[in-house]
Design an enzyme around this catalytic site. Structure first.
Site, PDB file in Angstrom:
ATOM      1  N   HIS A   1       0.799  -1.235   0.000  1.00 25.42           N
ATOM      2  CA  HIS A   1       0.000   0.000   0.000  1.00 25.42           C
ATOM      3  C   HIS A   1       0.836   1.291   0.000  1.00 25.42           C
ATOM      4  CE1 HIS A   1      -3.396  -2.598   1.168  1.00 25.42           C
ATOM      5  NE2 HIS A   1      -2.657  -3.058   2.153  1.00 25.42           N
TER       6      HIS A   1
HETATM    7  O1  RIB Z   1      -5.086  -0.283   4.816  1.00 27.67           O
HETATM    8  C1  RIB Z   1      -3.697  -0.217   4.564  1.00 27.67           C
HETATM    9  C2  RIB Z   1      -3.073   0.854   5.391  1.00 27.67           C
HETATM   10  O2  RIB Z   1      -3.256   0.553   6.768  1.00 27.67           O
HETATM   11  C3  RIB Z   1      -1.549   0.946   5.201  1.00 27.67           C
HETATM   12  O3  RIB Z   1      -1.139   2.269   5.411  1.00 27.67           O
HETATM   13  C4  RIB Z   1      -1.014   0.065   6.289  1.00 27.67           C
HETATM   14  O4  RIB Z   1       0.298   0.451   6.714  1.00 27.67           O
HETATM   15  C5  RIB Z   1      -2.005   0.339   7.390  1.00 27.67           C
HETATM   16  O5  RIB Z   1      -1.601   1.536   8.047  1.00 27.67           O
END
Ligand code: RIB
Ligand code: CA
Length: 314
Positions: free
Chosen positions: A243
């Site tokens: 992500h």
């Molecule tokens: O949903 C994914 C996000 O939530 C990313 O930033 C991961 O690090 C968590 O913080």
């Protein structure tokens, strides 16, 4: 005249946050003015420690790391040890940091930096719940006109949610902070699950990190091998979504991504859909378009950039 992007990374490391920080520190196009930690994947004490561990892994103990909000604006903190492990950085065995945590509160650092730096030159890169950003905007509204752009990881639309059927983790943890940011009028670029779920790790992609033959490459591979297991089991995929590095990669190579200007609102009332980002992708409302929402990524190009840039770190 600096041709670098001046950025502040706001983060809750988190293995994917860690890779994003490494990408930023390995990229000469970016000048990291500071890293601000927030409670999220794990409590603040761990996220600020993990941020310093990653800076030291990158050979950058000079980077200023600040601790910010330990809990959301209104709701109680929700964490994700089930995904990231008890330390938030399970996988590699990284030493406790020796570099200092800055005394100044993260929110004061954000405000002070934006009021000092030339207006329109600093980009905020939130990788976790948006609490620090909202607190800074509430504390000093004048920064709103001085922020160049906010490029954030959060939300989802056709892809749905990951912590509830409707909501993505970062927004779910602090939907009220997201409401402040979405209503700020600032130029926002949003990296939702719809695009990050197309940036999947794989055995060969992780092997490329390990193949760097460096402490950074090996640690990155160990982080991703731990991090991907949860999503592989959940989604039945070969690999997990990476992500947060999408935020940093966008600043370096925006052409890796495609999306469109949309109206985005966030649910803060219903417990059923709390934290859901409602993205008007088809333009069926007359609500103002307040964000550029990304939906597609050149995943091969993204991972090639990651490996090349992490390869530059000692
Ligand atoms: O949903 C994914 C996000 O939530 C990313 O930033 C991961 O690090 C968590 O913080
Ligand atoms: Ca994160």
């Amino acid at each position: 005249m600096s041709l670098k992007h001046k950025i502040i990374i706001d983060t809750d490391p988190g293995q994917d946050d860690a890779i994003a920080i490494l990408l930023a520190l390995g990229s000469p196009e970016l000048e990291v003015l500071g890293i601000t930690a927030v409670g999220g994947n794990v409590p603040l004490l761990l996220t600020q420690t993990n941020a310093r561990k990653i800076c030291e892994l990158a050979g950058r103990p000079d980077i200023k790391v600040f601790a910010g909000a330990s809990r959301p604006l209104v709701r109680s903190l929700v964490t994700a040890e089930n995904v990231h492990g008890k330390t938030g950085l399970n996988g590699p065995d990284l030493p406790e940091p020796t570099m200092p945590l800055q005394e100044q509160h993260a929110v004061d650092f954000i405000v002070e930096t934006l009021m000092r730096e030339e207006s329109g030159t600093v980009t905020l890169c939130p990788l976790g719940p948006l609490t620090n950003i909202a607190l800074a905007l509430n504390r000093e509204p004048r920064i709103g006109d001085r922020i160049k752009q906010i490029v954030l990881m959060g939300g989802g639309f056709f892809e749905g949610g990951n912590i509830t059927p409707a909501a993505e983790f970062n927004i779910y943890v602090d939907p009220h902070a997201c409401e402040v940011v979405l209503g700020s009028g600032i130029d926002i670029v949003m990296m939702p699950l719809d695009v990050t779920h197309k940036a999947l790790t794989s055995a060969s992609r992780i092997a490329a990190f390990r193949g760097l033959g460096s402490r950074v490459g090996t640690a990155a591979a160990e982080m991703l091998e731990f991090f991907e297991r949860f999503d592989e089991e959940k989604y039945g995929t070969d690999g997990g979504p990476l992500h947060d590095p999408c935020v940093i990669a966008y600043l370096i190579k925006p052409d890796l991504f495609s999306g469109r200007r949309c109206n985005v609102e966030v649910e803060t009332g219903s417990e059923l859909t709390m934290g859901m980002t409602v993205v008007d992708w088809w333009g069926v409302t007359s609500r103002g378009k307040n964000a550029t929402v990304m939906r597609d990524i050149d995943a091969a190009g993204f991972f090639a950039l990651l490996v090349e840039r992490l390869g530059r770190l000692s």
